[in-house]
Design an enzyme around this catalytic site. Structure first.
Site, PDB file in Angstrom:
ATOM      1  N   ASP A   9       0.857  -1.185   0.000  1.00 16.74           N
ATOM      2  CA  ASP A   9       0.000   0.000   0.000  1.00 16.74           C
ATOM      3  C   ASP A   9       0.897   1.241   0.000  1.00 16.74           C
ATOM      4  O   ASP A   9       1.706   1.431   0.916  1.00 16.74           O
ATOM      5  CB  ASP A   9      -0.881  -0.017   1.254  1.00 16.74           C
ATOM      6  CG  ASP A   9      -1.972   1.040   1.220  1.00 16.74           C
ATOM      7  OD1 ASP A   9      -2.143   1.687   0.174  1.00 16.74           O
ATOM      8  OD2 ASP A   9      -2.653   1.215   2.259  1.00 16.74           O
ATOM      9  N   ASP A 104      -2.931   2.576  -5.970  1.00 21.38           N
ATOM     10  CA  ASP A 104      -1.857   2.596  -4.980  1.00 21.38           C
ATOM     11  C   ASP A 104      -1.754   1.369  -4.089  1.00 21.38           C
ATOM     12  O   ASP A 104      -1.028   1.389  -3.094  1.00 21.38           O
ATOM     13  CB  ASP A 104      -1.975   3.847  -4.112  1.00 21.38           C
ATOM     14  CG  ASP A 104      -3.310   3.906  -3.370  1.00 21.38           C
ATOM     15  OD1 ASP A 104      -4.210   3.116  -3.702  1.00 21.38           O
ATOM     16  OD2 ASP A 104      -3.438   4.748  -2.470  1.00 21.38           O
ATOM     17  N   GLU A 105      -2.448   0.298  -4.434  1.00 19.97           N
ATOM     18  CA  GLU A 105      -2.293  -0.907  -3.618  1.00 19.97           C
ATOM     19  C   GLU A 105      -2.588  -2.160  -4.433  1.00 19.97           C
ATOM     20  O   GLU A 105      -3.323  -2.126  -5.420  1.00 19.97           O
ATOM     21  CB  GLU A 105      -3.189  -0.865  -2.375  1.00 19.97           C
ATOM     22  CG  GLU A 105      -4.664  -0.844  -2.659  1.00 19.97           C
ATOM     23  CD  GLU A 105      -5.505  -0.949  -1.391  1.00 19.97           C
ATOM     24  OE1 GLU A 105      -5.173  -1.771  -0.509  1.00 19.97           O
ATOM     25  OE2 GLU A 105      -6.503  -0.213  -1.282  1.00 19.97           O
TER      26      GLU A 105
END
EC number: 2.7.7.7
Length: 363
Positions: A9, A104-105
Site C-alpha cells: 500500500d 496505490d495498492e
C-alpha cells in the site's frame, strides 16, 4: 508449501507524489482536493496534515479549519496513473500473480517468484526498496499466509513500514484487533456484532460458528468465523487491463428505419453494462458504431470528464450519440463500445476536480 502473500500500500499516495514533485511541500501539510474555501472535499492528505485530524472525504472547509497552514493542491490524476504503472511494473517483475485493488495498492502471491526466494520479508523489502529507488516514494507492506491478514498487516507500521505475520502467529496477531478491522465488516454488521457483545476479533475467535450463523445466516456467519481465525483461501487473481468492452449485432436484413435500428442496439447496450458490472469497471468514453448496407463504417463517441458506471447516464449518452449520427441509409450492423476503463474501487477515489468542488454533505 505455505502461501506467501504480500499486500503493498503506497503511503499517502497522491500527497506524496505532490511532495516529491514540489520540494517546497516536503515535510509540510498537504491536502489534495477541493480549494480550501470551496464546498469540495479532500481526496487525500499528507501525514503532516493527518496529525491535525484531516482525512479523505472530509469537506475542504473543515480541513482548512483544522489545518489552515496546509497547502491545498488540485489533483493531477494523469501523473498518479503514470506512477502507478511504474509501481505495478515492479510487482510484475517479481510475480505474474498481481491483483491491483486501486492505483496505490495490490496483492501479490510470491510463493513462487523471480527472486527465487522463500523469504516473504526479503521479497517485501526488495519491493519496497525498488519502489523508493524508481519513484522516490515510500510504501508499506504486510506479509502473511492470506490476503485478509496481509492487508491488515500492511497498515500496521505506516508510513514506510513492513509487518510480517507468520502462519503460527496469525490468531494471536488478529485477537486484540477491533472487529471493524475485518474485511466486509461495515457499520451495519459492526452494530449487530456490538449488540451481541462481540467487540474484538478475540471475541469472535472464542465463540462457536453456530452462534454467528444464527445471527447472520450460514454463509456470512461461517465467513466471519473463518476470518477471525485468519483462514482466507481466496487466491490472488491477476486482472488483465482491458482497453474496451463492446457488443454488436449484424442484422439478417438491412434496416432503414432509424428507430428500429435503435431498438436493436438496446440489447447491446445492456450487454455492455452487464460486462462492466461483472468486471466492476467504470468507463470514460462511450462509442456507438454502425455499418451501412454498403459496408461503410461510421462511429460517434463522447469522452466524459469523469469515469462512470451509472446505467442511466451511459444509456442517455448512447441515445445522444445515436441521434447525432442522423442515419439516412440502410444499416446492416450496430454496436456499442465503452473504453478508458478503470476499477470501480478507483472510480470512488479518483474524484475529478469538478467533483471535488461540488457541495459536500459535511458542513
Amino acid at each position: 508449501m505455505e502461501r506467501l502473500i504480500i499486500h503493498v500500500d503506497m503511503d499517502a499516495f497522491y500527497a506524496s507524489v505532490e511532495q516529491r514533485d514540489r520540494p517546497d511541500l516536503r515535510d509540510k501539510p498537504v491536502i489534495v482536493g477541493g480549494a480550501p474555501h470551496s464546498r469540495g472535499v479532500v481526496a487525500t492528505c499528507s501525514y503532516e496534515a493527518r496529525k491535525y485530524g484531516v482525512h479523505s472525504a472530509m469537506s475542504s472547509r473543515r480541513a482548512f479549519a483544522l489545518c489552515p497552514q496546509a497547502t491545498f493542491v488540485k489533483p493531477r490524476f494523469h501523473v498518479y496513473r503514470h506512477v502507478s504503472q511504474q509501481v505495478m511494473a515492479i510487482f510484475k517483475s517479481i510475480t505474474p500473480l498481481v491483483e491491483p485493488l486501486s492505483l496505490d495498492e495490490a496483492y501479490l502471491d510470491v510463493t513462487e517468484n523471480t527472486l527465487m526466494s522463500t523469504s516473504g520479508p526479503y521479497i517485501a523489502r526488495y519491493i519496497l526498496g525498488e519502489i523508493k529507488r524508481r519513484t522516490g516514494l515510500t510504501a508499506s507492506a504486510g506479509v502473511a499466509p492470506s490476503k485478509f491478514v496481509a492487508k491488515i498487516a500492511s497498515g500496521f507500521n505506516k508510513p514506510n513500514g513492513l509487518t510480517v505475520v507468520e502462519a503460527d502467529a496469525v490468531e494471536a496477531f488478529l485477537a486484540p484487533l477491533p472487529i471493524t478491522t475485518m474485511h466486509g465488516v461495515g457499520k451495519v454488521t459492526a452494530q449487530t456484532l456490538f449488540k451481541h457483545d462481540y467487540h474484538t476479533i478475540a471475541d469472535l475467535q472464542g465463540t462457536r460458528p453456530e452462534q454467528l450463523k444464527a445471527i447472520f445466516g450460514h454463509d456470512r456467519g461461517n465467513q466471519l468465523y473463518e476470518l477471525a481465525h485468519g483462514r482466507d483461501s481466496r487466491p490472488v487473481v491477476p486482472t488483465r487491463e482491458r482497453k474496451s468492452i463492446g457488443s454488436e449485432t449484424t442484422f439478417a436484413f438491412d434496416l432503414d428505419d432509424p428507430e428500429e435500428v435503435y431498438e436493436r442496439v438496446i440489447p447491446e447496450i445492456e450487454d455492455v453494462l452487464l460486462q462492466l458490472d461483472r468486471r466492476e469497471l467504470s468507463c470514460q468514453t462511450v462509442t456507438i458504431k454502425i455499418k451501412t448496407s454498403e459496408f461503410q463504417a461510421r462511429s460517434h463517441q463522447i469522452k466524459l470528464n469523469h469515469p462512470t458506471h451509472d446505467h442511466d447516464e451511459i444509456k442517455r449518452l448512447a441515445r445522444r450519440l445515436f441521434d447525432e449520427m442522423a442515419i439516412t441509409e440502410p444499416v446492416r450492423l450496430i454496436g456499442m463500445t465503452v473504453s478508458e476503463l478503470i476499477p470501480r474501487t478507483e472510480t470512488a477515489r479518483q474524484l475529478t476536480f469538478e467533483e471535488l468542488t461540488k457541495p459536500s454533505l459535511e458542513e
